[in-house]
Design a protein around this motif. Structure first.
Motif, PDB file in Angstrom:
ATOM      1  N   ALA A 166     -26.623  13.829 -39.554  1.00 48.65           N
ATOM      2  CA  ALA A 166     -25.450  12.703 -39.063  1.00 48.65           C
ATOM      3  C   ALA A 166     -26.344  11.667 -37.988  1.00 48.65           C
ATOM      4  O   ALA A 166     -26.709  12.211 -36.873  1.00 48.65           O
ATOM      5  N   HIS A 167     -26.793  11.028 -38.180  1.00 47.96           N
ATOM      6  CA  HIS A 167     -27.031   9.057 -37.173  1.00 47.96           C
ATOM      7  C   HIS A 167     -25.491   8.713 -36.888  1.00 47.96           C
ATOM      8  O   HIS A 167     -25.388   7.947 -37.976  1.00 47.96           O
ATOM      9  N   HIS A 168     -26.076   8.007 -35.062  1.00 47.21           N
ATOM     10  CA  HIS A 168     -24.413   7.665 -35.079  1.00 47.21           C
ATOM     11  C   HIS A 168     -25.082   7.166 -34.339  1.00 47.21           C
ATOM     12  O   HIS A 168     -25.593   7.231 -32.755  1.00 47.21           O
ATOM     13  N   GLU A 169     -24.202   5.817 -34.005  1.00 47.79           N
ATOM     14  CA  GLU A 169     -24.729   5.183 -32.340  1.00 47.79           C
ATOM     15  C   GLU A 169     -24.804   5.855 -30.892  1.00 47.79           C
ATOM     16  O   GLU A 169     -25.423   5.877 -30.134  1.00 47.79           O
ATOM     17  N   ARG A 170     -23.358   6.739 -31.150  1.00 56.26           N
ATOM     18  CA  ARG A 170     -23.658   7.553 -29.540  1.00 56.26           C
ATOM     19  C   ARG A 170     -24.749   8.452 -29.569  1.00 56.26           C
ATOM     20  O   ARG A 170     -24.856   9.236 -28.971  1.00 56.26           O
TER      21      ARG A 170
END
Length: 386
Positions: free
Chosen positions: A198-202
């Motif tokens: 998963a890619h997330h801005e965090r």
């Protein structure tokens, strides 16, 4: 002591090489500076390509792997909560197996019948630029010598083998990433049947597993992050924040039984032969764990090296040994490219800013909308031909 091959390092690559040579009737000894318990205590990744599964079978060490390993036919990729499954079986007709590196090591240790010398101190490699190399080490207060025809350096990134090569003879390529992975091992069932990237801005997150009852989770953290700054509750809260809501809701959390930070780097040394010294595994290369290539590259290296040594000692032909470095480097650089690509897509990079995230989003959208792009990912993930 005199042997045909002295293997430095009793990790999975050294043990596999020793086992393959043992089965071929080639006399080899393994020298390891740590204890057997220490080697077994290392927590490492556990996604095996089909080639690594086949190699365990060739070594007659695959029975427990087939009984306990988890066959995975795909992975899930996510970006800011959007999810897409990459179906390996449908795309390329292959799959991977989840089976921990520790278990691979345990199986190879259990089946090995020849000599392994643990807790060998002050290991040094001598005269490998000629035809009569030898290895010295200290154990129980005494100095010992091993005369051999070939030395195989399988002792990892920080081992003595690569450090023994004169700097003028070695070219290295390296990229150190500005982040690491904080990993937690817990005795709770995995949140999903397959791995979730998963890619997330965090930051990046990965939901992995070791068995049907043991899970391994990771989150991206700064490279200098300290494990002590992360309580279990803080880790679980941060992990949930980076996952799709339905995945976060379904996840079972519990006490960590191991917690550590691993820095990410890409590294390749060239060439991989120096006279009668051959480098393999992490002594030769490091990849970010994003593409699940580290252990599999090591297995591919020693399969090629074993075949070359068997040809050399049984047929007297140096051809495969002469070709070893160029042959395995071709595969290594392809795995480096794939690992770099996966890392670039899934992590947040402080220097790229909003533009960089838009590019990552476009890359994810292209991947999920293109069967050809998904086939490329699947082909690389399950393992390119040796």
């Amino acid at each position: 002591m005199r042997v045909q091959v002295a293997i430095i390092g009793a990790g999975p690559s050294g043990l596999m090489l020793g086992r393959l040579l043992e089965l071929a009737g080639i006399d080899a000894v393994i020298v390891e500076r740590k204890s057997a318990d220490y080697v077994l205590g290392r927590i490492r990744a556990g996604v095996l390509e089909q080639g690594s599964v086949d190699l365990m079978d060739r070594a007659l060490a695959g029975a427990r792997m087939h009984a306990e390993g988890l066959v995975h036919h795909g992975i899930e990729m996510g970006f800011d909560g959007d999810r897409h499954r990459i179906d390996f079986s449908a795309l390329v007709g292959s799959q991977v197996m989840v089976y921990g590196q520790t278990e691979v090591t345990r199986d190879l240790m259990a089946i090995r019948q020849s000599r392994t010398i643990y807790e060998a101190e002050d290991v040094e490699l001598h005269d490998f630029d000629g035809q009569q190399p030898w290895v010295s080490y200290r154990k129980d207060g005494a100095t010992h010598r091993i005369d051999c025809a070939v030395i195989a350096g399988c002792d990892g990134f920080h081992g003595v083998s690569r450090r023994s090569v004169p700097e003028r003879s070695l070219t290295t390529f390296e990229r150190v990433y500005p982040f690491g992975w904080l990993g937690v091992l817990t005795d709770r069932p995995p949140v999903a049947d397959e791995l979730i990237y998963a890619h997330h801005e965090r930051g990046f997150a990965l939901c992995s597993q070791r068995s049907r009852t043991r899970s391994r989770y990771y989150i991206q953290v700064p490279a200098d992050e300290q494990v002590g700054a992360w309580s279990d509750d803080r880790f679980w809260d941060e992990l949930r924040a980076r996952l799709a809501p339905e995945t976060a809701e379904a996840m079972q959390t519990g006490p960590s039984i191991e917690k550590s930070v691993a820095q990410l780097r890409s590294f390749v040394a060239e060439p991989l032969r120096f006279g009668q010294l051959f480098l393999a595994g992490d002594a030769a290369h490091i990849v970010p764990p994003t593409g699940a290539k580290g252990l599999n590259l090591a297995m591919s290296d020693v399969a090629a090296l074993a075949d070359a040594l068997i040809e050399h000692f049984s047929e007297g032909s140096p051809a495969a040994l002469d070709a070893y470095s160029n042959h395995v480097l071709s595969r290594i650089w392809k795995a480096e490219r794939f690992s770099w690509w996966m890392t670039s897509l899934l992590h947040t990079f402080p220097e790229t800013g909003p533009f960089g995230r838009r590019i990552q989003r476009a890359e994810f959208d292209y991947l999920t909308g293109s069967r050809a792009a998904q086939q490329s990912l699947a082909e690389n993930y399950v393992g390119l031909p040796a």
